[in-house]
Scaffold this active site. Structure first.
Site, PDB file in Angstrom:
ATOM      1  N   GLY A   7       0.825  -1.201   0.000  1.00  0.00           N
ATOM      2  CA  GLY A   7       0.000   0.000   0.000  1.00  0.00           C
ATOM      3  C   GLY A   7       0.857   1.248   0.000  1.00  0.00           C
ATOM      4  O   GLY A   7       2.059   1.203  -0.281  1.00  0.00           O
ATOM      5  N   ASN A   8       0.236   2.374   0.339  1.00  0.00           N
ATOM      6  CA  ASN A   8       0.970   3.639   0.326  1.00  0.00           C
ATOM      7  C   ASN A   8       1.797   3.860   1.588  1.00  0.00           C
ATOM      8  O   ASN A   8       2.771   4.607   1.569  1.00  0.00           O
ATOM      9  CB  ASN A   8      -0.008   4.800   0.114  1.00  0.00           C
ATOM     10  CG  ASN A   8      -0.556   4.776  -1.303  1.00  0.00           C
ATOM     11  OD1 ASN A   8       0.204   4.720  -2.263  1.00  0.00           O
ATOM     12  ND2 ASN A   8      -1.873   4.786  -1.447  1.00  0.00           N
ATOM     13  N   SER A   9       1.415   3.197   2.685  1.00  0.00           N
ATOM     14  CA  SER A   9       2.137   3.377   3.945  1.00  0.00           C
ATOM     15  C   SER A   9       2.914   2.141   4.366  1.00  0.00           C
ATOM     16  O   SER A   9       3.979   2.246   4.969  1.00  0.00           O
ATOM     17  CB  SER A   9       1.162   3.739   5.077  1.00  0.00           C
ATOM     18  OG  SER A   9       0.369   4.834   4.717  1.00  0.00           O
ATOM     19  N   ASN A  10       2.349   0.962   4.063  1.00  0.00           N
ATOM     20  CA  ASN A  10       2.926  -0.298   4.545  1.00  0.00           C
ATOM     21  C   ASN A  10       2.884  -1.372   3.466  1.00  0.00           C
ATOM     22  O   ASN A  10       2.117  -1.272   2.507  1.00  0.00           O
ATOM     23  CB  ASN A  10       2.142  -0.813   5.765  1.00  0.00           C
ATOM     24  CG  ASN A  10       2.242   0.103   6.952  1.00  0.00           C
ATOM     25  OD1 ASN A  10       3.332   0.439   7.392  1.00  0.00           O
ATOM     26  ND2 ASN A  10       1.097   0.527   7.475  1.00  0.00           N
ATOM     27  N   ALA A  11       3.696  -2.401   3.683  1.00  0.00           N
ATOM     28  CA  ALA A  11       3.603  -3.634   2.889  1.00  0.00           C
ATOM     29  C   ALA A  11       3.246  -4.761   3.857  1.00  0.00           C
ATOM     30  O   ALA A  11       3.947  -4.978   4.849  1.00  0.00           O
ATOM     31  CB  ALA A  11       4.927  -3.921   2.192  1.00  0.00           C
ATOM     32  N   ILE A  73      -6.172  -2.410  -7.603  1.00  0.00           N
ATOM     33  CA  ILE A  73      -5.936  -3.853  -7.530  1.00  0.00           C
ATOM     34  C   ILE A  73      -6.178  -4.381  -6.118  1.00  0.00           C
ATOM     35  O   ILE A  73      -6.575  -5.541  -5.938  1.00  0.00           O
ATOM     36  CB  ILE A  73      -4.512  -4.209  -8.031  1.00  0.00           C
ATOM     37  CG1 ILE A  73      -4.327  -5.731  -8.121  1.00  0.00           C
ATOM     38  CG2 ILE A  73      -3.434  -3.588  -7.161  1.00  0.00           C
ATOM     39  CD1 ILE A  73      -5.288  -6.444  -9.042  1.00  0.00           C
ATOM     40  N   ASP A  74      -5.979  -3.539  -5.094  1.00  0.00           N
ATOM     41  CA  ASP A  74      -6.263  -3.975  -3.725  1.00  0.00           C
ATOM     42  C   ASP A  74      -7.757  -4.235  -3.539  1.00  0.00           C
ATOM     43  O   ASP A  74      -8.164  -5.215  -2.902  1.00  0.00           O
ATOM     44  CB  ASP A  74      -5.750  -2.955  -2.703  1.00  0.00           C
ATOM     45  CG  ASP A  74      -6.205  -1.530  -2.984  1.00  0.00           C
ATOM     46  OD1 ASP A  74      -6.660  -1.229  -4.117  1.00  0.00           O
ATOM     47  OD2 ASP A  74      -6.097  -0.692  -2.067  1.00  0.00           O
ATOM     48  N   ARG A  75      -8.586  -3.373  -4.142  1.00  0.00           N
ATOM     49  CA  ARG A  75     -10.042  -3.567  -4.052  1.00  0.00           C
ATOM     50  C   ARG A  75     -10.477  -4.795  -4.852  1.00  0.00           C
ATOM     51  O   ARG A  75     -11.347  -5.558  -4.420  1.00  0.00           O
ATOM     52  CB  ARG A  75     -10.771  -2.308  -4.539  1.00  0.00           C
ATOM     53  CG  ARG A  75     -10.585  -1.131  -3.598  1.00  0.00           C
ATOM     54  CD  ARG A  75     -11.070   0.181  -4.197  1.00  0.00           C
ATOM     55  NE  ARG A  75     -12.526   0.233  -4.343  1.00  0.00           N
ATOM     56  CZ  ARG A  75     -13.174   1.251  -4.913  1.00  0.00           C
ATOM     57  NH1 ARG A  75     -12.483   2.272  -5.404  1.00  0.00           N
ATOM     58  NH2 ARG A  75     -14.482   1.241  -5.003  1.00  0.00           N
ATOM     59  N   THR A 144     -17.680  17.945  22.621  1.00  0.00           N
ATOM     60  CA  THR A 144     -17.037  18.005  21.302  1.00  0.00           C
ATOM     61  C   THR A 144     -16.441  16.669  20.878  1.00  0.00           C
ATOM     62  O   THR A 144     -16.623  16.237  19.738  1.00  0.00           O
ATOM     63  CB  THR A 144     -15.949  19.100  21.293  1.00  0.00           C
ATOM     64  OG1 THR A 144     -16.563  20.349  21.621  1.00  0.00           O
ATOM     65  CG2 THR A 144     -15.293  19.215  19.926  1.00  0.00           C
TER      66      THR A 144
END
EC number: 2.7.1.33
Length: 209
Positions: A7-11, A73-75, A144
């Site tokens: 992915g963009n942050s991790n493998a 492709i992940d989806r 809040t």
């Protein structure tokens, strides 16, 4: 068999039944002699991966019935083993995809829970807050932190509920287990994307040799 979902942050890796995660810097240093079957949504890593002789890209082998343009492709991998249902992948973004008779009917994308926090903090410093994961969705908030949490979680819940109708719900991704708790008959499957990858390899056994 070593599988890798980048992915963009991790493998994320699945080594037979052992699951582990590397951040992108760690991934770039990762060395292994065996074949690594991967899917990748990280544009910055495409050239690097092309130069790794033992990395096998599974993306070209997925034949997926959809008219959605640019479906990641992940989806596709997450939906690949599902015949009927709604697939929710809750990571840095939350993707919701609807499958009927193995046909992809479409889907939509929301910010991931951590990114909602960033959005609020950009609006005003007073909206910088942790979320209350125990907030009730059945009562109007009175402070809040609860108001922010309610706005995010109820919004996500209602959109998924509306998309699901009476279909089965399949959750994956880092926040998948948390979101699955809002639904009575949801299935959380941490390895859903890897199941899609395994199915592709089973359909293309020549990849193993």
């Amino acid at each position: 068999m070593l599988l890798c979902d980048i992915g963009n942050s991790n493998a994320n890796f699945l080594d037979d039944n052992k699951y582990f995660t590397l951040n992108i810097d760690q991934f770039l240093e990762f060395k292994n002699e065996q074949k690594i079957f991967y899917i990748n949504v990280n544009e910055h890593l495409k050239e690097h991966l092309k130069n790794q002789k033992n990395f096998i890209n599974l993306e070209p082998y997925f034949l997926f019935d959809t008219i959605y343009q640019g479906l990641g492709i992940d989806r596709i991998a997450a939906c690949y083993t599902i015949e009927d249902g709604v697939v929710v992948d809750a990571g840095s973004a939350i993707t919701i995809d609807i499958i009927s008779n193995s046909i992809h009917l479409g889907g939509f994308i929301l910010p991931g829970i951590a990114n909602y926090k960033k959005i609020y903090s950009h609006i005003s410093p007073r909206l910088k807050s942790e979320f209350n994961t125990q907030v009730s969705l059945d009562a109007f908030p009175q402070k809040t932190m609860d108001a922010l949490s309610y706005g995010v979680f109820k919004g996500i819940y209602l959109l998924i509920k509306d998309a699901a109708q009476n279909k089965k719900l399949y959750f994956t991704g880092g926040d998948g287990q948390f979101l699955a708790n809002y639904f009575d008959h949801a299935i959380y499957d941490k390895l859903l994307i890897f199941r899609g990858m395994k199915k592709i390899i089973k359909e293309n056994p020549n990849l193993l040799y």
